[in-house]
Design an enzyme around this catalytic site. Structure first.
Site, mmCIF file in Angstrom:
data_model
loop_
_atom_site.group_PDB
_atom_site.id
_atom_site.type_symbol
_atom_site.label_atom_id
_atom_site.label_comp_id
_atom_site.label_asym_id
_atom_site.label_seq_id
_atom_site.Cartn_x
_atom_site.Cartn_y
_atom_site.Cartn_z
ATOM 1 N N ARG A 90 0.835 -1.207 0.000
ATOM 2 C CA ARG A 90 0.000 0.000 0.000
ATOM 3 C C ARG A 90 0.869 1.256 0.000
ATOM 4 O O ARG A 90 0.550 2.233 -0.691
ATOM 5 C CB ARG A 90 -0.917 -0.004 1.225
ATOM 6 C CG ARG A 90 -1.781 1.236 1.325
ATOM 7 C CD ARG A 90 -2.685 1.197 2.542
ATOM 8 N NE ARG A 90 -3.530 2.388 2.600
ATOM 9 C CZ ARG A 90 -4.543 2.549 3.449
ATOM 10 N NH1 ARG A 90 -4.827 1.594 4.316
ATOM 11 N NH2 ARG A 90 -5.256 3.645 3.438
ATOM 12 N N ASN A 144 -10.652 -4.363 -1.212
ATOM 13 C CA ASN A 144 -10.548 -3.343 -2.255
ATOM 14 C C ASN A 144 -9.596 -3.778 -3.371
ATOM 15 O O ASN A 144 -8.685 -4.570 -3.138
ATOM 16 C CB ASN A 144 -10.041 -2.036 -1.637
ATOM 17 C CG ASN A 144 -11.135 -1.299 -0.904
ATOM 18 O OD1 ASN A 144 -12.265 -1.228 -1.379
ATOM 19 N ND2 ASN A 144 -10.807 -0.741 0.252
ATOM 20 N N CYS A 164 -19.191 -2.211 0.979
ATOM 21 C CA CYS A 164 -18.373 -1.056 1.348
ATOM 22 C C CYS A 164 -19.073 -0.341 2.499
ATOM 23 O O CYS A 164 -20.296 -0.394 2.624
ATOM 24 C CB CYS A 164 -18.215 -0.116 0.151
ATOM 25 S SG CYS A 164 -17.189 1.339 0.461
ATOM 26 N N HIS A 194 -16.614 3.489 -4.473
ATOM 27 C CA HIS A 194 -15.723 4.639 -4.291
ATOM 28 C C HIS A 194 -15.905 5.700 -5.378
ATOM 29 O O HIS A 194 -15.009 6.498 -5.629
ATOM 30 C CB HIS A 194 -14.263 4.192 -4.201
ATOM 31 C CG HIS A 194 -13.961 3.443 -2.947
ATOM 32 N ND1 HIS A 194 -12.690 3.031 -2.612
ATOM 33 C CD2 HIS A 194 -14.758 3.040 -1.924
ATOM 34 C CE1 HIS A 194 -12.731 2.390 -1.449
ATOM 35 N NE2 HIS A 194 -13.971 2.392 -1.020
ATOM 36 N N TYR A 244 -14.380 10.040 -1.732
ATOM 37 C CA TYR A 244 -13.441 9.616 -2.770
ATOM 38 C C TYR A 244 -13.529 10.499 -4.012
ATOM 39 O O TYR A 244 -12.601 10.515 -4.826
ATOM 40 C CB TYR A 244 -13.686 8.156 -3.163
ATOM 41 C CG TYR A 244 -13.187 7.178 -2.135
ATOM 42 C CD1 TYR A 244 -11.862 6.758 -2.134
ATOM 43 C CD2 TYR A 244 -14.035 6.691 -1.143
ATOM 44 C CE1 TYR A 244 -11.393 5.864 -1.190
ATOM 45 C CE2 TYR A 244 -13.578 5.801 -0.185
ATOM 46 C CZ TYR A 244 -12.250 5.397 -0.216
ATOM 47 O OH TYR A 244 -11.782 4.515 0.738
#
Length: 421
Positions: A90, A144, A164, A194, A244
């Site tokens: 990440r 995700n 989500c 998102h 987002y």
């Protein structure tokens, strides 16, 4: 009832267990199986989970195992909450895209594509093993990028639903601002994972009064601050975008911010170390307050509601899920995965009718849907050209020089996770 959590060693897991304990009348789980290859974390989380359940007088057994086949055997539902490559991957996803002046984020843009390429093959292998063990088991995907991962699962014929926590978080927030119970708030929530907008906030069901104009008039400053978007923008749009959407509506501003502060991955990694220290305390039998800062707020309520609807026919009558479009949004392909309110039963989710969507939002949805199609092709079949095409199609990239450079960087940073590289 047997519920299996793949990625059970995640610091998220106590949030889920807390929900299972509090909402046991909604979802009566007899066995909770936590599966994770990180056995040190797994035992720590397993012990805390047992203490949380005991505190609530819940008698479910908690089993822990690093063996996936053992974990999914006999499961009625399998919840996926894994992170291929961990926080280290990440950190990379959030960093190298910035060299081209593009947003570095783990679920969208180039970083989101990298995560999809790492994750889809792993999830499909898990799903195949679930199907062999128990063809009737439901797979609930919280991993995700949820839209792409859920599309991969559905395309392969699995019994899967994507989940989500954005919608349930907004529902709870709006209910608090309005001074009403959360169950009385229904969101006209439309878009892709998102990439969503609240076009109406209704009281007492999908046909209830739309109080969004009143909500924005009275609490627009608070809502805008939470989204980190200008109040004037919300007033002009008349809707509430997901936070987002800031990556799209304020892209360059976000890039400047990301270049001058520690990555979210670094923050989360530090938080996880602190959480794991707290979890090791044998006296701890509740989820700590710090967990709320980790992300995933209300994840447990959403997961319990969804699993209950799929397995027992109980739970909330309307739930926001990720599922096939199948004509719900006529400007998108039927096999696109959308995030909308649906009725959920043992046969799966059925999206509720959606009011016509403004071109202002429909155009961006169509662009990102096309990207997600190309991203899934790259995840399934590999190849530099497929990665390049997906990056070129993404609205946050879109320039061939950037797409070329980012393709090389993506492959270089993820080679160990890409069988074809």
């Amino acid at each position: 009832m047997r519920l299996t959590v793949v990625g059970g060693g995640s610091t998220y897991t106590p949030e889920l267990v807390d929900g299972l304990a509090r909402l046991r009348d909604t979802l009566p789980v007899d066995e909770l199986v936590l599966m994770d290859p990180a056995t040190d974390r797994l035992e720590l989380i397993g012990n805390l989970s047992r203490r949380i359940l005991t505190r609530h007088g819940h008698h479910a057994r908690v089993l822990t195992t690093p063996d996936l086949d053992k974990a999914v055997d006999g499961a009625d539902a399998v919840l996926l909450q894994l992170r291929v490559g961990g926080q280290a991957a990440r950190e990379q996803d959030e960093t190298w895209p910035l060299t081209c002046g593009c947003v570095g984020q783990e679920t969208t843009g180039a970083g989101g594509l990298a995560k999809a390429l790492r994750t889809v093959p792993v999830v499909l292998d898990i799903a195949d093993r679930v199907r062999r063990a128990n063809p009737g088991a439901w797979i609930v995907d919280f991993t995700n990028p949820v839209g792409i991962v859920t599309r991969a699962l559905l395309q392969a014929g699995h019994k899967a639903v994507g989940l989500c926590n954005v919608a349930i978080g907004l529902q709870r927030k709006f209910a608090a601002l309005l001074g009403v119970p959360p169950a009385s708030v229904h969101l006209d929530h439309v878009g892709l994972n998102h990439l969503t907008w609240e076009t109406a906030v209704r009281l007492n069901g999908p046909d209830g009064e739309d109080v969004l104009p009143r909500l924005l008039a009275a609490h627009g400053d608070t809502i805008a601050a939470d989204l980190r978007l200008p109040r004037a923008l919300l007033d002009r749009l008349g809707v509430v975008p997901s936070y987002y959407l800031r990556y799209y509506y304020a892209h360059d501003e976000v890039v400047r911010e990301l270049r001058t502060r520690p990555s979210r991955a670094a923050e989360v990694a530090a938080m996880e170390r602190e959480l794991l220290t707290l979890y090791a305390d044998p006296a701890l039998d509740t989820k700590p307050d710090l967990l709320a800062r980790r992300g995933g707020a209300y994840y447990s309520e959403a997961a319990v509601d969804l699993a209950a609807a799929l397995l027992t026919g109980t739970g909330s009558p309307y739930q926001v899920v990720n599922t096939h479009n199948n004509g719900t949004l006529p400007f998108l392909p039927d096999d696109a995965v959308i995030e909308v309110p649906a009725t959920v039963t043992g046969t799966g989710p059925t999206p509720l009718p959606v009011a016509p969507v403004s071109p202002l939002y429909a155009g961006l949805m169509a662009d990102v849907t096309a990207y997600e199609h190309l991203a899934l092709e790259a995840a399934l079949h590999g190849g530099r050209d497929r990665v390049f095409q997906a990056l070129l199609a993404h609205p946050l990239i879109g320039q061939y020089e950037y797409a070329d450079t980012l393709t090389d960087q993506l492959i270089a940073h993820n080679r160990e996770h890409l069988a074809w590289a």
